[in-house]
Design a protein around this motif. Structure first.
Motif, mmCIF file in Angstrom:
data_model
loop_
_atom_site.group_PDB
_atom_site.id
_atom_site.type_symbol
_atom_site.label_atom_id
_atom_site.label_comp_id
_atom_site.label_asym_id
_atom_site.label_seq_id
_atom_site.Cartn_x
_atom_site.Cartn_y
_atom_site.Cartn_z
ATOM 1 N N LEU A 64 0.820 -1.210 0.000
ATOM 2 C CA LEU A 64 0.000 0.000 0.000
ATOM 3 C C LEU A 64 0.857 1.264 0.000
ATOM 4 O O LEU A 64 0.534 2.236 -0.687
ATOM 5 N N THR A 65 1.942 1.261 0.749
ATOM 6 C CA THR A 65 2.838 2.414 0.773
ATOM 7 C C THR A 65 3.468 2.634 -0.600
ATOM 8 O O THR A 65 3.560 3.779 -1.070
ATOM 9 N N ALA A 66 3.890 1.569 -1.245
ATOM 10 C CA ALA A 66 4.463 1.697 -2.586
ATOM 11 C C ALA A 66 3.428 2.242 -3.560
ATOM 12 O O ALA A 66 3.749 3.082 -4.415
ATOM 13 N N TYR A 67 2.180 1.802 -3.439
ATOM 14 C CA TYR A 67 1.117 2.298 -4.311
ATOM 15 C C TYR A 67 0.880 3.796 -4.093
ATOM 16 O O TYR A 67 0.731 4.552 -5.045
ATOM 17 N N VAL A 68 0.853 4.227 -2.845
ATOM 18 C CA VAL A 68 0.620 5.642 -2.536
ATOM 19 C C VAL A 68 1.760 6.503 -3.074
ATOM 20 O O VAL A 68 1.528 7.549 -3.690
ATOM 21 N N VAL A 69 2.990 6.075 -2.866
ATOM 22 C CA VAL A 69 4.139 6.839 -3.352
ATOM 23 C C VAL A 69 4.150 6.884 -4.881
ATOM 24 O O VAL A 69 4.394 7.940 -5.486
ATOM 25 N N PHE A 70 3.857 5.763 -5.522
ATOM 26 C CA PHE A 70 3.821 5.717 -6.986
ATOM 27 C C PHE A 70 2.733 6.628 -7.541
ATOM 28 O O PHE A 70 2.959 7.383 -8.481
ATOM 29 N N SER A 71 1.537 6.599 -6.949
ATOM 30 C CA SER A 71 0.457 7.454 -7.454
ATOM 31 C C SER A 71 0.746 8.927 -7.186
ATOM 32 O O SER A 71 0.386 9.790 -7.990
ATOM 33 N N TYR A 72 1.419 9.241 -6.077
ATOM 34 C CA TYR A 72 1.824 10.621 -5.814
ATOM 35 C C TYR A 72 2.829 11.101 -6.852
ATOM 36 O O TYR A 72 2.737 12.236 -7.339
#
Length: 88
Positions: A64-72
Motif C-alpha cells: 500500500l505504501t508503494a502504491y501511494v508513493v507511486f500514485s503521488y
C-alpha cells in the motif's frame, strides 16, 4: 582459502564499486530477463512477508505504501500546479 566467484554470479550487495559497471553490463535486459527478475522479486517478497506462519501487517502495508508513493509521483505535476495557484 576463499573461493573466487565470477562477477556475473555475484549478488548486487556483494559487488564492489569498481566491479559495478561490468556487473550491470552482464545483466540480461531482454524482455524475458526482465520478466524473470520481476518473478524472482515477487517470489522473494511473497515467501518473506506473505507466506509465513505468523504473518503481520508488514507485507500488505509495504504494498500500500508503494502504491501511494507511486500514485503521488504520477500526479505530482497536477498537485504542484494546484499548490501554486492563488485564490484571490
Amino acid at each position: 582459502m576463499a573461493s573466487v566467484v565470477p562477477v556475473k554470479e555475484k549478488k548486487l550487495m556483494d559487488v564492489k564499486l569498481g566491479e559495478l559497471p561490468s556487473w550491470i553490463l552482464m545483466r540480461d535486459f531482454t524482455p524475458k530477463g526482465i520478466a524473470g527478475a520481476f518473478q524472482r522479486g515477487y517470489s522473494r517478497y511473497y515467501n518473506k512477508y506473505v507466506n509465513v506462519k505468523k504473518g503481520g501487517i508488514a507485507g500488505i502495508s509495504m504494498v500500500l505504501t508503494a502504491y501511494v508513493v507511486f500514485s503521488y509521483c504520477l500526479s505530482y505535476k497536477e498537485l504542484k500546479h494546484e499548490r501554486l495557484r492563488k485564490y484571490h
